[in-house]
Design a protein around this motif. Structure first.
Motif, mmCIF file in Angstrom:
data_model
loop_
_atom_site.group_PDB
_atom_site.id
_atom_site.type_symbol
_atom_site.label_atom_id
_atom_site.label_comp_id
_atom_site.label_asym_id
_atom_site.label_seq_id
_atom_site.Cartn_x
_atom_site.Cartn_y
_atom_site.Cartn_z
ATOM 1 N N TRP A 1 40.437 -21.005 -2.871
ATOM 2 C CA TRP A 1 41.159 -21.183 -1.668
ATOM 3 C C TRP A 1 40.753 -20.654 -0.187
ATOM 4 N N ILE A 2 39.886 -19.376 -0.775
ATOM 5 C CA ILE A 2 39.103 -18.684 0.335
ATOM 6 C C ILE A 2 37.666 -18.126 -0.089
ATOM 7 N N ASP A 3 36.846 -17.881 0.868
ATOM 8 C CA ASP A 3 35.360 -17.775 0.438
ATOM 9 C C ASP A 3 35.174 -16.240 0.462
ATOM 10 N N MET A 4 36.066 -15.563 1.452
ATOM 11 C CA MET A 4 35.648 -14.059 1.412
ATOM 12 C C MET A 4 37.126 -13.498 1.456
ATOM 13 N N PRO A 5 37.138 -12.244 0.901
ATOM 14 C CA PRO A 5 38.453 -11.528 0.646
ATOM 15 C C PRO A 5 39.129 -11.597 2.138
ATOM 16 N N VAL A 6 40.386 -11.449 2.051
ATOM 17 C CA VAL A 6 41.431 -11.560 3.226
ATOM 18 C C VAL A 6 41.692 -10.050 3.476
ATOM 19 N N ASP A 7 41.630 -9.706 4.617
ATOM 20 C CA ASP A 7 42.094 -8.297 4.933
ATOM 21 C C ASP A 7 43.579 -8.533 5.519
ATOM 22 N N PHE A 8 44.582 -8.402 4.640
ATOM 23 C CA PHE A 8 46.076 -8.908 5.081
ATOM 24 C C PHE A 8 46.495 -8.265 6.276
ATOM 25 N N ALA A 9 46.548 -6.679 6.126
ATOM 26 C CA ALA A 9 47.079 -5.885 7.129
ATOM 27 C C ALA A 9 46.266 -6.064 8.386
ATOM 28 N N GLY A 10 45.052 -6.338 8.388
ATOM 29 C CA GLY A 10 44.124 -6.303 9.565
ATOM 30 C C GLY A 10 43.904 -7.739 10.266
ATOM 31 N N HIS A 11 44.712 -8.773 10.036
ATOM 32 C CA HIS A 11 44.521 -10.049 10.606
ATOM 33 C C HIS A 11 45.889 -10.218 10.967
ATOM 34 N N SER A 12 46.180 -10.820 12.199
ATOM 35 C CA SER A 12 47.550 -10.821 12.895
ATOM 36 C C SER A 12 48.350 -11.867 12.153
ATOM 37 N N THR A 13 47.876 -13.006 11.853
ATOM 38 C CA THR A 13 48.714 -14.026 11.037
ATOM 39 C C THR A 13 48.899 -13.599 9.384
ATOM 40 N N TRP A 14 47.816 -13.071 8.946
ATOM 41 C CA TRP A 14 47.984 -12.523 7.585
ATOM 42 C C TRP A 14 49.103 -11.569 7.489
ATOM 43 N N ALA A 15 48.937 -10.654 8.482
ATOM 44 C CA ALA A 15 49.818 -9.304 8.408
ATOM 45 C C ALA A 15 51.184 -9.962 8.638
ATOM 46 N N PHE A 16 51.527 -10.746 9.255
ATOM 47 C CA PHE A 16 52.853 -11.290 9.791
ATOM 48 C C PHE A 16 53.563 -12.075 8.481
ATOM 49 N N VAL A 17 52.718 -12.756 7.688
ATOM 50 C CA VAL A 17 53.043 -13.460 6.330
ATOM 51 C C VAL A 17 53.058 -12.363 5.286
ATOM 52 N N LEU A 18 52.365 -11.391 5.441
ATOM 53 C CA LEU A 18 52.457 -10.358 4.152
ATOM 54 C C LEU A 18 53.861 -9.585 4.409
ATOM 55 N N ILE A 19 54.465 -9.174 5.957
ATOM 56 C CA ILE A 19 55.621 -8.368 5.704
ATOM 57 C C ILE A 19 56.640 -9.592 5.590
ATOM 58 N N SER A 20 56.532 -10.894 6.032
ATOM 59 C CA SER A 20 57.674 -11.728 5.734
ATOM 60 C C SER A 20 57.918 -11.746 4.301
ATOM 61 N N VAL A 21 56.785 -12.104 3.576
ATOM 62 C CA VAL A 21 57.040 -12.526 2.059
ATOM 63 C C VAL A 21 57.567 -11.362 1.244
ATOM 64 N N ALA A 22 57.027 -10.159 1.525
ATOM 65 C CA ALA A 22 57.443 -8.830 0.834
ATOM 66 C C ALA A 22 58.831 -8.773 1.222
ATOM 67 N N SER A 23 59.334 -8.998 2.368
ATOM 68 C CA SER A 23 60.699 -8.806 2.880
ATOM 69 C C SER A 23 61.684 -9.797 2.205
ATOM 70 N N ILE A 24 61.290 -10.999 1.958
ATOM 71 C CA ILE A 24 61.815 -12.221 1.552
ATOM 72 C C ILE A 24 62.045 -11.805 -0.132
ATOM 73 N N TRP A 25 60.830 -11.326 -0.605
ATOM 74 C CA TRP A 25 60.971 -11.103 -2.020
ATOM 75 C C TRP A 25 61.900 -10.065 -2.270
ATOM 76 N N GLN A 26 61.997 -8.753 -1.424
ATOM 77 C CA GLN A 26 63.034 -7.811 -1.786
ATOM 78 C C GLN A 26 64.461 -8.210 -1.233
ATOM 79 N N PHE A 27 64.956 -9.024 -0.350
ATOM 80 C CA PHE A 27 66.015 -9.149 0.279
ATOM 81 C C PHE A 27 66.759 -10.340 -0.242
ATOM 82 N N THR A 28 66.047 -11.424 -0.893
ATOM 83 C CA THR A 28 66.872 -12.652 -1.146
ATOM 84 C C THR A 28 67.826 -12.133 -2.272
#
Lengths: 275, 284
Positions: B131-158
């Protein structure tokens, strides 16, 4: 018909499994990292290659884990006791006293359940600074009461409301005072509900990060979540040790869900969130 | 009884009401942790906050975060609860509820580790699949950072939505379903015509609670991204925290808290007027 019934059960089970796999994976990953050998933790692979308890040993010898856990435990116990006492007395009074504006009071309690921690934390910091309660576990316990008191009051209010007033009337005819009625009759009846409030108060305090972050600045007084959030910045701790600490931090809550699931669901039925 | 009631009322006012009043007061003064005297500031803090582009950005990020996570938590939570209720396997229920009872620090440390840019399993698997050629720096990329906090929150609070919905489903009498079955209603009709309308009120209450709680969320975001990179995941609570403990000024932090409280009050009053949840309790 038999085949259709079979399919009718298989589809929900399949959908549930699709939901459960990503739900459970982080737990698997946490356990796998914690129980693996520390040299394996930086070689990502899905399977388990080694098991050892060396990470737990390093956690206990290389950090103040037990001191921090002790702080967390003291604060959580104090919080839970205050919340239980206030919820029992307050819930009973609210259920049985007659006064105007009861609906408004119910709204305030329900509304205070939605207060953000940050809204309470900043003024607590400013107030505690004046009162000398910063960096103190009793101050933190007092702040933690805000996390679960509205829910506890609400739950006990609903609970006492569901008990018929005839119990108290019978006891009063027999000559018991109001206080005796409460301690001898109503309190014993409400032990299961109070146990739920206790667990909720304990968990809310044990799990708290935000208020601890703001109100405790001295590393000897850190609660477990605050101390662990700083592990990431400590160079001498690898991710295997951090995940070992994570397993221990999550353990009380996990055991509670696995063994007390039935009571959790019932507790919510009492709270009126389920009607 | 009135003595004990007074004691509880004093505790409630001391820990819930006074701090909120104090936060409002801080918004109208110039003060800070290193200042001994507070001086009256009028509306200066509000002017400063409302003219700060970072405030408006945080409001926007906070609203999108709250809407996206709440919507997904509700859809997943109600759906999974209905499936769990039908499957009648208590072990599945226990497993589905697991993320609800763990501390947010645990959530953050696990997701932090899984999405680590060098050794994280998520990057490893995505690289293997191609899916990717280079490792993603999740917390350092604005879109991925938003995805990261959203997924972690949905995982915890569903699981909260699952728990409350399951409690509700348990209160519907079995005879309702039997009657529907005799009348020839299929499974979908039973869910959409019977189950969901019966539990509608409590679904709406959970929707309100989750929406407000997600809007107020601070810990998951602070621990995973600290509002970064460059404010891409900064919500209003993060903005308020940074004013108080980054800038060491209570004024703008108090003003921001008061604005959050105002939003909460408007949404709360609107909700109470429309759905009247307190009538359930206040009848006696």
């Amino acid at each position: 018909m038999a085949k259709k019934m079979h399919l009718g059960r298989a589809v929900p089970t399949l959908l549930l499994l699709i939901y459960l796999i990503p739900t459970l994976f982080p737990f698997y990953w946490m356990l796998k990292s914690a129980l693996g050998k520390s040299e394996d933790v930086y070689k990502p692979s899905l399977g388990i290659h080694s098991t050892s308890f060396e990470n737990f040993a390093q956690l206990l010898s290389g950090t103040h884990f037990l001191t921090n856990a002790g702080n967390s435990l003291q604060v959580a116990l104090a919080t839970a006791c205050i919340v239980v006492a206030c919820s029992a007395l307050g819930g009973y009074a609210l259920a049985r006293m007659r006064f105007k504006r009861k609906a408004l009071l119910a709204q305030i309690v329900l509304f205070s359940y939605m207060f953000p921690e940050i809204l309470l934390g900043i003024p607590f910091f400013a107030m505690f600074q004046k009162l000398g309660l910063l960096n103190s576990l009793s101050g933190l316990a007092l702040a933690h009461v805000t996390l679960s008191l509205p829910f506890g009051l609400w739950l006990m209010w609903q609970f006492y409301q569901s008990l018929p007033a005839s119990y108290e009337e019978a006891a009063e005819i027999d000559g018991a005072s109001k206080l005796q009625v409460f301690y001898r009759i109503m309190l014993p009846l409400s032990i299961p509900a109070l146990a739920a409030v206790f667990i909720f108060g304990f968990a809310a305090s044990w799990n708290d990060y935000v208020l601890g972050l703001m109100l405790i600045r001295d590393d000897q007084m850190f609660t477990l979540p605050i101390a662990m959030s700083l592990f990431v910045q400590q160079m001498d701790l690898n991710w295997a040790v951090i995940q070992a600490a994570n397993v221990l931090l999550a353990l009380p809550g996990l055991l509670l869900v696995l063994f007390g699931q039935k009571y959790l669901v019932r507790g919510f039925q009492t709270s009126g969130l389920a009607n | 009884m009135s003595v004990s009631f007074s004691v509880v009322a004093v505790v409630f006012i001391a820990v819930m009401i006074i701090p909120v009043a104090w936060a409002v007061m801080l918004g109208f003064t110039n003060s800070g942790p290193f200042q001994s005297e507070a001086t009256y500031a009028g509306l200066a803090n509000y002017k400063a906050v409302l003219s700060d582009p970072a405030f408006w950005r945080a409001l926007g990020v906070g609203i999108s975060y709250a809407l996206i996570t709440t919507a997904l938590e509700m859809i997943l939570g109600v759906g999974v609860a209905i499936l769990l209720f039908k499957s009648r396997k208590p072990i599945f229920t226990s497993l589905a509820l697991l993320p609800y009872m763990i501390p947010t620090v645990t959530t953050a440390l696990v997701w932090h580790w899984m999405t680590n840019s060098l050794y994280g399993i998520v990057n490893h698997v995505m690289l293997q699949i191609g899916w990717i050629d280079m490792p993603v720096d999740f917390a350092g990329h604005s879109t991925w950072a938003f995805v990261l906090i959203s997924v972690a929150s949905i995982w915890q609070f569903t699981p909260f939505v699952i728990l409350v919905t399951l409690s509700n489903l348990g209160t519907i009498p079995q005879s309702v379903y039997e009657a529907a079955y005799i009348d020839g209603a299929n499974w979908w009709q039973q869910i959409f015509r019977i189950t969901l309308p019966i539990i509608r009120a409590s679904i709406l209450l959970v929707l309100l609670l989750r929406g407000i709680w997600m809007f107020n969320r601070f810990d998951v975001i602070w621990l995973l991204t600290a509002g970064g990179p460059m404010g891409a995941t900064s919500t209003l609570p993060v903005y308020a925290y940074e004013r108080a403990f980054g800038d060491n000024t209570y004024g703008p932090a108090g003003a921001t808290s008061t604005i959050i409280f105002g939003i909460l009050l408007v949404v709360g009053i609107f909700y109470m007027r429309v759905f009247k949840p307190e009538q359930e309790v206040a009848r006696g």
